[in-house]
Design a protein around this motif. Structure first.
Motif, mmCIF file in Angstrom:
data_model
loop_
_atom_site.group_PDB
_atom_site.id
_atom_site.type_symbol
_atom_site.label_atom_id
_atom_site.label_comp_id
_atom_site.label_asym_id
_atom_site.label_seq_id
_atom_site.Cartn_x
_atom_site.Cartn_y
_atom_site.Cartn_z
ATOM 1 N N ARG A 1 0.881 -1.175 0.000
ATOM 2 C CA ARG A 1 0.000 0.000 0.000
ATOM 3 C C ARG A 1 0.914 1.219 0.000
ATOM 4 O O ARG A 1 1.894 1.248 0.739
ATOM 5 C CB ARG A 1 -0.847 0.024 1.277
ATOM 6 C CG ARG A 1 -1.876 -1.063 1.346
ATOM 7 C CD ARG A 1 -3.324 -0.635 1.223
ATOM 8 N NE ARG A 1 -3.705 0.652 1.709
ATOM 9 C CZ ARG A 1 -4.710 0.864 2.583
ATOM 10 N NH1 ARG A 1 -5.343 -0.159 3.120
ATOM 11 N NH2 ARG A 1 -5.070 2.088 2.904
ATOM 12 N N VAL A 2 0.613 2.233 -0.796
ATOM 13 C CA VAL A 2 1.477 3.421 -0.852
ATOM 14 C C VAL A 2 0.648 4.706 -0.777
ATOM 15 O O VAL A 2 -0.453 4.777 -1.325
ATOM 16 C CB VAL A 2 2.336 3.486 -2.132
ATOM 17 C CG1 VAL A 2 3.578 2.658 -2.013
ATOM 18 C CG2 VAL A 2 1.564 3.093 -3.359
ATOM 19 N N SER A 3 1.213 5.700 -0.079
ATOM 20 C CA SER A 3 0.671 7.066 -0.116
ATOM 21 C C SER A 3 1.810 7.957 -0.554
ATOM 22 O O SER A 3 2.929 7.831 -0.049
ATOM 23 C CB SER A 3 0.217 7.524 1.264
ATOM 24 O OG SER A 3 -0.711 6.637 1.810
ATOM 25 N N MET A 4 1.534 8.865 -1.472
ATOM 26 C CA MET A 4 2.576 9.713 -2.052
ATOM 27 C C MET A 4 2.151 11.177 -1.981
ATOM 28 O O MET A 4 1.183 11.577 -2.653
ATOM 29 C CB MET A 4 2.791 9.334 -3.527
ATOM 30 C CG MET A 4 3.436 7.977 -3.724
ATOM 31 S SD MET A 4 5.202 8.061 -3.414
ATOM 32 C CE MET A 4 5.477 6.490 -2.592
ATOM 33 N N GLY B 1 -5.839 18.610 -5.857
ATOM 34 C CA GLY B 1 -6.466 17.929 -4.721
ATOM 35 C C GLY B 1 -7.053 18.909 -3.718
ATOM 36 O O GLY B 1 -7.903 18.537 -2.910
ATOM 37 N N MET B 2 -6.572 20.155 -3.736
ATOM 38 C CA MET B 2 -7.034 21.150 -2.753
ATOM 39 C C MET B 2 -7.158 22.515 -3.429
ATOM 40 O O MET B 2 -6.383 22.834 -4.338
ATOM 41 C CB MET B 2 -6.016 21.254 -1.601
ATOM 42 C CG MET B 2 -5.787 19.922 -0.889
ATOM 43 S SD MET B 2 -4.512 20.019 0.373
ATOM 44 C CE MET B 2 -3.037 20.133 -0.603
ATOM 45 N N VAL B 3 -8.100 23.301 -2.944
ATOM 46 C CA VAL B 3 -8.299 24.660 -3.477
ATOM 47 C C VAL B 3 -8.511 25.607 -2.295
ATOM 48 O O VAL B 3 -9.297 25.313 -1.387
ATOM 49 C CB VAL B 3 -9.535 24.720 -4.404
ATOM 50 C CG1 VAL B 3 -9.740 26.145 -4.928
ATOM 51 C CG2 VAL B 3 -9.394 23.753 -5.575
ATOM 52 N N GLY B 4 -7.819 26.733 -2.307
ATOM 53 C CA GLY B 4 -8.056 27.780 -1.309
ATOM 54 C C GLY B 4 -8.791 28.924 -1.988
ATOM 55 O O GLY B 4 -8.296 29.476 -2.972
ATOM 56 N N GLY C 1 -3.732 16.505 0.149
ATOM 57 C CA GLY C 1 -3.141 15.607 -0.842
ATOM 58 C C GLY C 1 -3.397 16.099 -2.247
ATOM 59 O O GLY C 1 -4.133 17.071 -2.459
ATOM 60 N N GLY C 2 -2.745 15.432 -3.212
ATOM 61 C CA GLY C 2 -2.781 15.928 -4.578
ATOM 62 C C GLY C 2 -3.308 14.926 -5.579
ATOM 63 O O GLY C 2 -3.666 13.791 -5.238
ATOM 64 N N ARG D 1 -4.375 10.684 1.099
ATOM 65 C CA ARG D 1 -4.744 11.903 1.816
ATOM 66 C C ARG D 1 -4.258 11.822 3.257
ATOM 67 O O ARG D 1 -4.277 10.745 3.863
ATOM 68 C CB ARG D 1 -6.265 12.094 1.797
ATOM 69 C CG ARG D 1 -6.825 12.396 0.400
ATOM 70 C CD ARG D 1 -6.340 13.755 -0.135
ATOM 71 N NE ARG D 1 -6.828 14.070 -1.473
ATOM 72 C CZ ARG D 1 -6.168 13.815 -2.613
ATOM 73 N NH1 ARG D 1 -5.007 13.186 -2.597
ATOM 74 N NH2 ARG D 1 -6.678 14.169 -3.777
ATOM 75 N N GLU D 2 -3.823 12.963 3.779
ATOM 76 C CA GLU D 2 -3.354 13.017 5.169
ATOM 77 C C GLU D 2 -4.192 14.035 5.922
ATOM 78 O O GLU D 2 -4.402 15.151 5.443
ATOM 79 C CB GLU D 2 -1.869 13.388 5.198
ATOM 80 C CG GLU D 2 -1.013 12.277 4.571
ATOM 81 C CD GLU D 2 0.490 12.476 4.747
ATOM 82 O OE1 GLU D 2 0.945 13.631 4.737
ATOM 83 O OE2 GLU D 2 1.189 11.470 4.888
ATOM 84 N N GLY D 3 -4.613 13.658 7.135
ATOM 85 C CA GLY D 3 -5.483 14.549 7.901
ATOM 86 C C GLY D 3 -6.946 14.277 7.588
ATOM 87 O O GLY D 3 -7.280 13.442 6.736
#
Ligand code: NAD
Length: 484
Positions: free
Chosen positions: A253-256, A438-441, A455-456, A464-466
């Motif tokens: 399993r991988v998270s990048m 993955g994210m928008v401000g 995450g992206g 994803r983290e958090g």
């Protein structure tokens, strides 16, 4: 402040199975202060055998940790949050000394990094499954979550605490054990954390720290070891690609969490003061050494000159200096290579016709400093448009239509985060739906929040983290079919 006294007290050995140990052969490598280029400590330089010993410890501790009551796992993480928070001033000195960012930035990272310990202390007791009746009514479907097993975390130097706690906290909350390999440039923060986590009650072997100057050689065998169940990495896209390839063999399993090239869009109807405030945060947080740093300012042609002028005034006024000094707002970059990369990107843009409104000159003297720099008239062929800058440099591009702005924003292999400033609500929705990130401000220059999934997409990675998503990365889903 006695920085060297604080550094002296940080452990310098490997943390294996709850014990501080020298590397086999007693070899060490040096850690430098980027503000001076001088060595401030030497830490253990792990060998392949040390890496294997760390995994042995994580594997041995796995069954008991998985069986530990979720509330007990949560309480340990909560204690760690409180201890890190109470000792933040000391840790800030350690972090600034090895990484360079000003003390205020280190304190901000510590507050952010500690929040993952608190957030996941709360998530540990909320791991739930499902129960349902099969569509044909004949059986019952039970779904449960179990820890994936021993994990390996490899972290970068730019946020030496938070990139670690973002992985350690959810893994431990889920019932996984872990080996952590911090960046060679900034190992002291993670060693400090390991000591505090042990004091907070993390059992021997649940968290192990391996520092090494031979990363590929020491990590390769661990990634190939069938006992390892998960690899979680934060760092460059280039290294991430190679790690995914290596992980394929064992089907890990991988998270990048990889590189970024964030667009920062300012539309003609934006509140320009808010946009400049947001730009300062998105660009200058962590001296621009952030995967979330705004890399391309894409500004409507009617406000581009005014935006550039205001941003240059604010960035040019920042005080640059050693991060340990009071009042310093911009520290050195992490090392000579990083400073040279940033200087070369600016030189390339200027050679192709860009104008520097401030900065753009490498200062004399010791340390790896680079001044805040604003570039206008940047041609599309400039490297700053496609490459991650990772420094205090703001290139400004202009656009005429919303469609053009979105096309420019998405014209990158990366997809971590994007920022947009506008007061038009319908445009807000169009923009956040169209951005390939993955994210928008929206009308804000920072998105990082422990309660949100970080995450992206595209070359910025996956996982994803958090948030509530973060713990899922460390859980397997098991389905049980129950006959009546
Ligand atoms: P890096 O990829 O050079 O190193 C990251 C980690 O990988 C370090 O611990 C390093 O020692 C290790 N590493 C290097 N080569 C390796 C190999 N062959 N095998 C195993 N491990 C290896 O990145 P960096 O320079 O430390 O960090 C900067 C990069 O990290 C930037 O690209 C930035 O965008 C990215 N980053 C991403 C996020 C995110 O959440 N997406 C957050 C912070 C940083």
């Amino acid at each position: 402040m006695d920085a060297s006294g604080i550094i002296d007290r940080v452990p310098k050995q490997l943390f294996l199975g709850g014990q501080w140990c020298d590397a086999v052969g007693g070899v060490t490598f040096g850690v430098e202060d980027p503000a001076t280029g001088e060595q401030i400590a030497r830490v253990a330089d792990a060998t392949v055998a040390d890496g294997t010993a760390a995994l042995d410890a994580a594997v041995a501790a796995q069954p008991a940790w998985a069986a530990t009551a979720p509330r007990d796992r949560g309480e340990i993480l909560r204690r760690a949050f409180e201890m890190v928070t109470a000792r933040a001033d000391e840790l800030a000195v350690v972090m600034t000394s090895e990484m360079g960012k000003p003390l205020a930035e280190s304190r901000a990272e510590i507050a952010y990094g500690a929040e993952f310990l608190r957030w996941f202390s709360e998530e540990a007791v909320r791991i739930a499954g499902r129960y349902s009746v099969a569509p044909n009514g004949a059986t019952r479907l039970l779904t449960l979550k179990q820890p994936v097993g021993p994990c390996l975390a490899i972290t970068p130097w730019n946020f030496p605490l938070a990139m670690g706690t973002r992985k350690i906290a959810p893994a431990l909350a889920a019932g996984c054990t872990m080996v952590v390999k911090p960046a060679g440039l900034t190992p002291l923060t993670m060693l400090w954390l390991a000591g505090v986590m042990a004091e907070a009650g993390v059992p021997d072997g649940v968290l192990n720290v391996v520092t090494t100057a031979h990363t590929g050689a020491v990590m390769g065998p661990l990634i190939a070891d069938p006992r390892l169940r998960k690899l979680t990495f934060t760092g460059s896209t280039e290294v991430g690609r190679s790690l995914v390839e290596q992980s394929a063999q064992g089907l890990l399993r991988v998270s990048m969490e990889l590189g970024g090239n964030a667009p920062f869009l300012v539309f003609e109807d934006a509140d320009l003061d808010a946009a400049v405030d947001g730009a300062m945060l998105a660009k200058m947080r962590n001296t621009g050494e952030a995967c979330t740093a705004a890399n391309r300012f894409i500004v409507h042609e009617s406000v581009a000159d005014e935006f550039a002028r205001r941003l240059a005034r604010r960035m040019g006024a920042l005080r640059v200096g050693p991060g340990l000094e009071d009042g310093v707002e911009v520290g050195p970059l992490v090392d000579a290579a990083q400073r040279d990369t940033v200087a070369a990107l600016v030189a390339d843009a200027v050679a192709q016709g860009a104008t520097a409104l401030c900065g753009a000159r490498v200062p004399d003297g010791p340390g790896w400093f680079y001044p805040p720099t604003v570039l206008t008239g940047v041609p599309a062929s400039a490297r700053v448009r496609t490459e991650e800058i990772f420094g205090p440099v703001a290139p400004i591009f202009s656009f005429a239509t919303e469609a053009e702005a979105l096309a420019l924003a998405n014209d990158t292999e990366y997809g971590l985060v994007a920022y947009a400033f506008t007061r038009d609500h319908a445009r807000v929705v169009r923009v956040y739906e169209a951005l390939e990130t993955g994210m928008v401000g929206i009308n804000q220059g920072i998105v990082s929040n422990p309660a949100a999934p970080f995450g992206g997409v595209k070359a910025s990675g996956f996982g994803r983290e958090g948030g509530t998503e973060g713990i899922e990365e460390y859980l397997e889903t098991k389905y049980v079919g129950l006959a009546l």
